[in-house]
Write an enzyme that holds these catalytic residues in place. Structure first.
Site, PDB file in Angstrom:
ATOM      1  N   GLU A   1      -4.829  43.561  88.302  1.00 31.73           N
ATOM      2  CA  GLU A   1      -4.321  43.175  86.993  1.00 31.73           C
ATOM      3  C   GLU A   1      -4.056  41.668  86.980  1.00 31.73           C
ATOM      4  O   GLU A   1      -2.969  41.226  87.389  1.00 31.73           O
ATOM      5  CB  GLU A   1      -3.020  43.919  86.685  1.00 31.73           C
ATOM      6  CG  GLU A   1      -3.180  45.416  86.619  1.00 31.73           C
ATOM      7  CD  GLU A   1      -2.070  46.068  85.802  1.00 31.73           C
ATOM      8  OE1 GLU A   1      -2.385  46.829  84.885  1.00 31.73           O
ATOM      9  OE2 GLU A   1      -0.891  45.790  86.073  1.00 31.73           O
TER      10      GLU A   1
ATOM     11  N   GLY B   1      -0.951  42.336  78.557  1.00 35.42           N
ATOM     12  CA  GLY B   1      -0.194  42.297  77.310  1.00 35.42           C
ATOM     13  C   GLY B   1      -0.525  41.105  76.431  1.00 35.42           C
ATOM     14  O   GLY B   1       0.197  40.806  75.480  1.00 35.42           O
TER      15      GLY B   1
ATOM     16  N   HIS C   1       3.810  45.952  90.490  1.00 40.91           N
ATOM     17  CA  HIS C   1       3.320  45.450  89.193  1.00 40.91           C
ATOM     18  C   HIS C   1       3.752  43.996  89.034  1.00 40.91           C
ATOM     19  O   HIS C   1       4.845  43.617  89.469  1.00 40.91           O
ATOM     20  CB  HIS C   1       3.887  46.311  88.056  1.00 40.91           C
ATOM     21  CG  HIS C   1       3.244  46.005  86.744  1.00 40.91           C
ATOM     22  ND1 HIS C   1       3.621  44.921  85.980  1.00 40.91           N
ATOM     23  CD2 HIS C   1       2.237  46.613  86.065  1.00 40.91           C
ATOM     24  CE1 HIS C   1       2.861  44.883  84.891  1.00 40.91           C
ATOM     25  NE2 HIS C   1       2.021  45.907  84.919  1.00 40.91           N
TER      26      HIS C   1
ATOM     27  N   LYS D   1       5.691  51.307  80.692  1.00 42.35           N
ATOM     28  CA  LYS D   1       6.686  50.243  80.857  1.00 42.35           C
ATOM     29  C   LYS D   1       8.041  50.708  80.288  1.00 42.35           C
ATOM     30  O   LYS D   1       8.362  51.888  80.380  1.00 42.35           O
ATOM     31  CB  LYS D   1       6.188  48.949  80.211  1.00 42.35           C
ATOM     32  CG  LYS D   1       4.784  48.574  80.701  1.00 42.35           C
ATOM     33  CD  LYS D   1       4.365  47.186  80.347  1.00 42.35           C
ATOM     34  CE  LYS D   1       2.955  46.939  80.890  1.00 42.35           C
ATOM     35  NZ  LYS D   1       2.506  45.573  80.701  1.00 42.35           N
TER      36      LYS D   1
ATOM     37  N   GLU E   1       4.936  42.413  86.644  1.00 40.79           N
ATOM     38  CA  GLU E   1       6.247  42.232  85.986  1.00 40.79           C
ATOM     39  C   GLU E   1       7.370  42.428  86.993  1.00 40.79           C
ATOM     40  O   GLU E   1       8.397  41.752  86.929  1.00 40.79           O
ATOM     41  CB  GLU E   1       6.362  43.192  84.790  1.00 40.79           C
ATOM     42  CG  GLU E   1       5.473  42.734  83.642  1.00 40.79           C
ATOM     43  CD  GLU E   1       4.995  43.841  82.723  1.00 40.79           C
ATOM     44  OE1 GLU E   1       5.546  44.964  82.770  1.00 40.79           O
ATOM     45  OE2 GLU E   1       4.040  43.583  81.962  1.00 40.79           O
TER      46      GLU E   1
END
Ligand code: PGA
Length: 252
Positions: free
Chosen positions: A164, A170, A94, A11, A96
């Site tokens: 994921e 996280g 991803h 990241k 994010e």
């Protein structure tokens, strides 16, 4: 049976110096963890340093994103062609990127096709939010992401898919191996079979979301989990290598 893979998603962490040191640490220990592909995905600015630090080892390198156009007036962006000289893999879609930077299944699909054209191997990320899971929609959401993200993809020999769940990233709250297997051996495999027939069964599937050395083995013991996409635990060489060792043991 697809190959085993453990990929580290660094990241927006590390500097040029700490990235090179972390990569060198992984490369130094990689020889003792056979039977699993090891991939490090640093920030763009450290790709060259990481490539140099792992050269001569079997560790491979990936980027965390890219633009789908080859070149042009896209200030701040990086193309697949630029990455192809630096790394073998690229993480795409991803959560994010989807949540914070507006990526959609359509933009992910453009990127996947551009990556493959440039000879990069995409690690395509899918996963539901907590709200979607609680509404009972997890399988449909994930299946839809795979189908849309891989539309018009024909050559899948270089493809990797990562499941994921957004609520597990996280948070220290990993999915259970059973939850992950249910989605990966169900919705994801169904979508891959729909798109690619039997060949879809050869796509390596990674679980991601609070993977660590303690839980990686239990995930990899599941029939349709072939490794992990590791965030936090990939920022220390010994932890990353322990995750890889646990996957090797489980798959052994
Ligand atoms: P995490 O991140 O291991 O820190 O949960 C995983 C990821 O986002 O790829």
């Amino acid at each position: 049976m697809p190959r085993s893979i453990v990929a580290g998603n660094w990241k927006m962490n590390t500097t040029l110096e700490t990235a090179a040191r972390l990569a060198a640490g992984v490369a130094a220990g990689a020889g003792s963890v056979g039977g699993v592909e090891l991939i490090l995905c640093p920030p763009f600015v450290s790709l060259a340093a990481v490539r140099d630090a792992v050269s001569g080892s079997r560790v491979e390198v990936g980027a965390q994103n890219m633009h789908h156009e080859g070149s042009g007036a896209f200030t701040g962006e990086v193309s697949a062609e630029m990455l192809a000289g630096l790394c073998q893999y690229v993480i795409l879609g991803h959560s994010e990127r989807r949540q914070l930077f507006g990526e959609t299944d359509e933009s992910v699909n453009l990127k996947v096709r551009a990556a493959l054209l440039a000879g990069l191997r995409p690690i395509v990320c899918v996963g539901e939010t907590l709200e979607q899971r609680e509404a009972g929609d997890a399988a449909d959401v994930v299946e839809g992401q795979v189908l849309a993200g891989l539309t018009d993809v024909t050559d899948i020999s270089d493809l990797v898919v990562a499941y994921e769940p957004v609520w597990a990233i996280g948070t220290g709250r990993a999915a259970t191996p059973e939850i992950a297997q249910e989605i990966m051996g169900g919705a994801i495999l169904d979508a891959l079979r729909d798109l690619f027939g039997d060949a879809g069964e050869e796509v390596p599937l990674l679980y991601g979301g609070s993977v660590n050395a303690g839980n990686a083995g239990a995930f990899a013991e599941q029939a349709n989990i072939h490794g992990g996409l590791v965030g936090g635990a990939s920022l220390q060489a010994d932890q990353f290598l322990e995750v890889a060792a646990a996957v090797v043991e489980a798959k052994g």
